[in-house]
Design a protein around this motif. Sequence first.
Motif, PDB file in Angstrom:
ATOM      1  N   GLU A 105       1.153  63.537 -51.221  1.00 46.09           N
ATOM      2  CA  GLU A 105       2.194  64.988 -50.614  1.00 46.09           C
ATOM      3  C   GLU A 105       2.992  64.733 -49.366  1.00 46.09           C
ATOM      4  O   GLU A 105       1.817  64.728 -47.980  1.00 46.09           O
ATOM      5  N   VAL A 106       4.054  64.134 -48.517  1.00 49.55           N
ATOM      6  CA  VAL A 106       4.493  63.570 -47.522  1.00 49.55           C
ATOM      7  C   VAL A 106       5.101  65.147 -47.295  1.00 49.55           C
ATOM      8  O   VAL A 106       6.412  65.893 -47.185  1.00 49.55           O
ATOM      9  N   LEU A 107       4.355  65.695 -45.793  1.00 50.86           N
ATOM     10  CA  LEU A 107       5.037  66.528 -44.996  1.00 50.86           C
ATOM     11  C   LEU A 107       5.726  66.296 -44.192  1.00 50.86           C
ATOM     12  O   LEU A 107       5.022  66.093 -42.780  1.00 50.86           O
ATOM     13  N   SER A 108       7.649  66.588 -43.825  1.00 50.83           N
ATOM     14  CA  SER A 108       7.781  65.414 -42.569  1.00 50.83           C
ATOM     15  C   SER A 108       8.720  66.558 -41.984  1.00 50.83           C
ATOM     16  O   SER A 108       8.654  67.457 -42.566  1.00 50.83           O
ATOM     17  N   PRO A 109       8.609  66.778 -40.558  1.00 56.38           N
ATOM     18  CA  PRO A 109       9.068  66.874 -40.126  1.00 56.38           C
ATOM     19  C   PRO A 109      10.239  67.283 -39.845  1.00 56.38           C
ATOM     20  O   PRO A 109      11.228  68.178 -39.193  1.00 56.38           O
ATOM     21  N   GLY A 110      11.159  66.076 -40.557  1.00 58.47           N
ATOM     22  CA  GLY A 110      12.442  66.165 -40.654  1.00 58.47           C
ATOM     23  C   GLY A 110      13.023  65.061 -39.625  1.00 58.47           C
ATOM     24  O   GLY A 110      11.981  64.056 -39.550  1.00 58.47           O
ATOM     25  N   LYS A 111      13.997  64.404 -38.994  1.00 62.06           N
ATOM     26  CA  LYS A 111      14.614  63.406 -38.403  1.00 62.06           C
ATOM     27  C   LYS A 111      15.330  63.631 -37.449  1.00 62.06           C
ATOM     28  O   LYS A 111      15.863  62.868 -36.497  1.00 62.06           O
ATOM     29  N   THR A 112      15.507  65.472 -36.874  1.00 61.08           N
ATOM     30  CA  THR A 112      15.700  65.607 -35.606  1.00 61.08           C
ATOM     31  C   THR A 112      15.332  66.584 -34.877  1.00 61.08           C
ATOM     32  O   THR A 112      14.450  67.646 -35.345  1.00 61.08           O
ATOM     33  N   CYS A 113      15.234  66.010 -33.669  1.00 65.32           N
ATOM     34  CA  CYS A 113      14.439  66.821 -32.797  1.00 65.32           C
ATOM     35  C   CYS A 113      15.084  68.874 -32.537  1.00 65.32           C
ATOM     36  O   CYS A 113      15.661  68.802 -32.199  1.00 65.32           O
ATOM     37  N   THR A 114      13.489  69.292 -32.688  1.00 64.62           N
ATOM     38  CA  THR A 114      14.526  70.381 -33.144  1.00 64.62           C
ATOM     39  C   THR A 114      14.580  71.189 -31.262  1.00 64.62           C
ATOM     40  O   THR A 114      14.807  72.529 -31.208  1.00 64.62           O
ATOM     41  N   ASP A 115      13.909  70.336 -30.595  1.00 62.91           N
ATOM     42  CA  ASP A 115      14.114  70.639 -28.434  1.00 62.91           C
ATOM     43  C   ASP A 115      15.548  70.046 -28.242  1.00 62.91           C
ATOM     44  O   ASP A 115      16.788  70.701 -27.726  1.00 62.91           O
ATOM     45  N   CYS A 116      16.095  68.499 -28.666  1.00 57.67           N
ATOM     46  CA  CYS A 116      16.949  68.415 -27.304  1.00 57.67           C
ATOM     47  C   CYS A 116      18.155  67.851 -28.669  1.00 57.67           C
ATOM     48  O   CYS A 116      19.162  67.355 -28.469  1.00 57.67           O
ATOM     49  N   GLY A 117      17.714  68.196 -30.505  1.00 61.33           N
ATOM     50  CA  GLY A 117      18.845  67.304 -31.328  1.00 61.33           C
ATOM     51  C   GLY A 117      18.448  65.595 -31.077  1.00 61.33           C
ATOM     52  O   GLY A 117      19.327  65.398 -32.361  1.00 61.33           O
ATOM     53  N   GLY A 118      18.289  65.096 -30.550  1.00 61.58           N
ATOM     54  CA  GLY A 118      18.022  63.778 -31.474  1.00 61.58           C
ATOM     55  C   GLY A 118      16.861  63.252 -32.685  1.00 61.58           C
ATOM     56  O   GLY A 118      16.346  64.090 -32.604  1.00 61.58           O
ATOM     57  N   SER A 119      17.092  61.827 -32.312  1.00 58.97           N
ATOM     58  CA  SER A 119      17.105  61.536 -33.923  1.00 58.97           C
ATOM     59  C   SER A 119      15.399  61.073 -33.541  1.00 58.97           C
ATOM     60  O   SER A 119      14.513  60.606 -32.882  1.00 58.97           O
ATOM     61  N   LEU A 120      14.419  60.945 -34.560  1.00 55.66           N
ATOM     62  CA  LEU A 120      13.097  61.268 -34.414  1.00 55.66           C
ATOM     63  C   LEU A 120      12.725  59.588 -34.464  1.00 55.66           C
ATOM     64  O   LEU A 120      12.662  59.455 -35.967  1.00 55.66           O
ATOM     65  N   ARG A 121      11.597  59.155 -34.358  1.00 55.98           N
ATOM     66  CA  ARG A 121      11.453  57.850 -34.734  1.00 55.98           C
ATOM     67  C   ARG A 121       9.636  57.923 -35.422  1.00 55.98           C
ATOM     68  O   ARG A 121       9.307  58.685 -34.234  1.00 55.98           O
ATOM     69  N   PRO A 122       9.415  57.048 -36.520  1.00 53.34           N
ATOM     70  CA  PRO A 122       7.757  57.366 -36.217  1.00 53.34           C
ATOM     71  C   PRO A 122       7.163  56.550 -35.685  1.00 53.34           C
ATOM     72  O   PRO A 122       7.583  55.392 -35.435  1.00 53.34           O
ATOM     73  N   LEU A 123       5.442  56.767 -36.229  1.00 55.82           N
ATOM     74  CA  LEU A 123       4.891  56.396 -34.833  1.00 55.82           C
ATOM     75  C   LEU A 123       3.512  56.346 -35.208  1.00 55.82           C
ATOM     76  O   LEU A 123       3.275  55.597 -34.610  1.00 55.82           O
ATOM     77  N   GLY A 124       3.124  56.968 -36.120  1.00 53.37           N
ATOM     78  CA  GLY A 124       2.245  56.561 -37.019  1.00 53.37           C
ATOM     79  C   GLY A 124       1.796  58.255 -37.664  1.00 53.37           C
ATOM     80  O   GLY A 124       3.017  58.584 -38.258  1.00 53.37           O
ATOM     81  N   GLU A 125       1.063  57.924 -38.409  1.00 58.40           N
ATOM     82  CA  GLU A 125       0.815  59.105 -39.444  1.00 58.40           C
ATOM     83  C   GLU A 125      -0.894  59.564 -39.640  1.00 58.40           C
ATOM     84  O   GLU A 125      -1.432  58.683 -39.690  1.00 58.40           O
ATOM     85  N   ASP A 126      -0.719  60.728 -40.418  1.00 53.25           N
ATOM     86  CA  ASP A 126      -2.424  61.215 -40.414  1.00 53.25           C
ATOM     87  C   ASP A 126      -2.730  61.849 -41.485  1.00 53.25           C
ATOM     88  O   ASP A 126      -1.267  62.548 -42.396  1.00 53.25           O
ATOM     89  N   VAL A 127      -3.629  60.752 -42.372  1.00 52.44           N
ATOM     90  CA  VAL A 127      -3.917  60.988 -43.597  1.00 52.44           C
ATOM     91  C   VAL A 127      -5.244  62.212 -43.982  1.00 52.44           C
ATOM     92  O   VAL A 127      -5.911  61.311 -43.117  1.00 52.44           O
ATOM     93  N   THR A 128      -5.176  62.843 -44.515  1.00 52.88           N
ATOM     94  CA  THR A 128      -5.450  64.155 -45.097  1.00 52.88           C
ATOM     95  C   THR A 128      -6.013  64.098 -46.272  1.00 52.88           C
ATOM     96  O   THR A 128      -5.900  64.497 -47.243  1.00 52.88           O
ATOM     97  N   GLN A 129      -7.216  63.756 -46.493  1.00 56.73           N
ATOM     98  CA  GLN A 129      -7.417  63.633 -48.039  1.00 56.73           C
ATOM     99  C   GLN A 129      -8.572  65.186 -48.564  1.00 56.73           C
ATOM    100  O   GLN A 129      -8.929  64.704 -47.863  1.00 56.73           O
TER     101      GLN A 129
END
Length: 349
Positions: A105-129
Amino acid sequence: MLKSFNALPADPEELRHAAQGLLDLAKSQALKIEKLEHQLAGHRKARFGSKSETADQLALDLHEDRDIGQAAHAQQNDTGPADEKPEKRKHSRAPLPEHLERQSEVLSPGKTCTDCGGSLRPLGEDVTQELEYIPGRFVVREIIRPRMACSCCDAFAQAPLPSRPITRGRAGPGLLAHVLVGKYCDHVPLYRQSEIYAREKVELHRSTLCDWVGRATALLAPLAEHIGKVVRAGPALFADDTPVKLQTGKKTGTAQTARMWSYVRDERPWCGQAPPCAWYQFSVDRKGKHPAAHLKSYKGIVHADGFTGFNGLFGEGLATEQACMVHVRRKFVDVFERTWTCRGLMPLL
């Protein structure tokens, strides 16, 4: 006393024989006293001695209660602020098995920054089992067999019904296996299984389950006979019996002690290629005729305890006896403990 001395023989040889007789009598009495002391020590140990299994079970219960209390306390403390660092757990976590199905199950914060409106790019991910359990569920399997008629000759045609475990029965093979595993592997009585199934709104009466189990055991009889042949085909086997309670049916709550005979073939200690297997036989008593009938014409090595019922297995042209060293050790332990107890000393162990 003077009369006794006067009654002694005057001949030195006769006097020597009389003294030897008294000495033999004294030794016999000493051996009898030692035997009675050994039996008394055994009865005292059986009646008043601590039961190791009970003590171990009590220790396990106490440890479980303590661990449960600690876990409950930790759960209450975990409800604090999210930024507060929780206390490090003392127990280690083994990695989850790789063969289990993964549901991501992927929980994404979206593709747009909530502070400035810029696009978000992936840096990595945390996996909780998280290990989850989905309980089994009942399904109704419908076997539909259309009846067909020939348009020319009016002949009827229909596919035959596939083979089923119980003819005209409603239980499928998976459900039968589940009931048998629950009763004989998980030790869940049939009336409890009936209550468990009732929670799923599936009414299966205990009498129905009894009928299924009885018919299933008849179906498994050839498999049990094959296991017996495999066990008796080995060069060596282990034999033992276990007491079980058998309801007599004469009065409610009355039972007699029956026996479950187990014969095991396990060649793994000497790197044998045959898979290990166990063969079980039931009898209403512990007479030696039962193991003699079970292992009739067996010529291998039988590893068993000193029960006299196994004596009929050994002899010329029969099986070879391999005594159990664990039972021999018990006798040395009993003599050791009794000797120190009689002397009033404690062993330095």
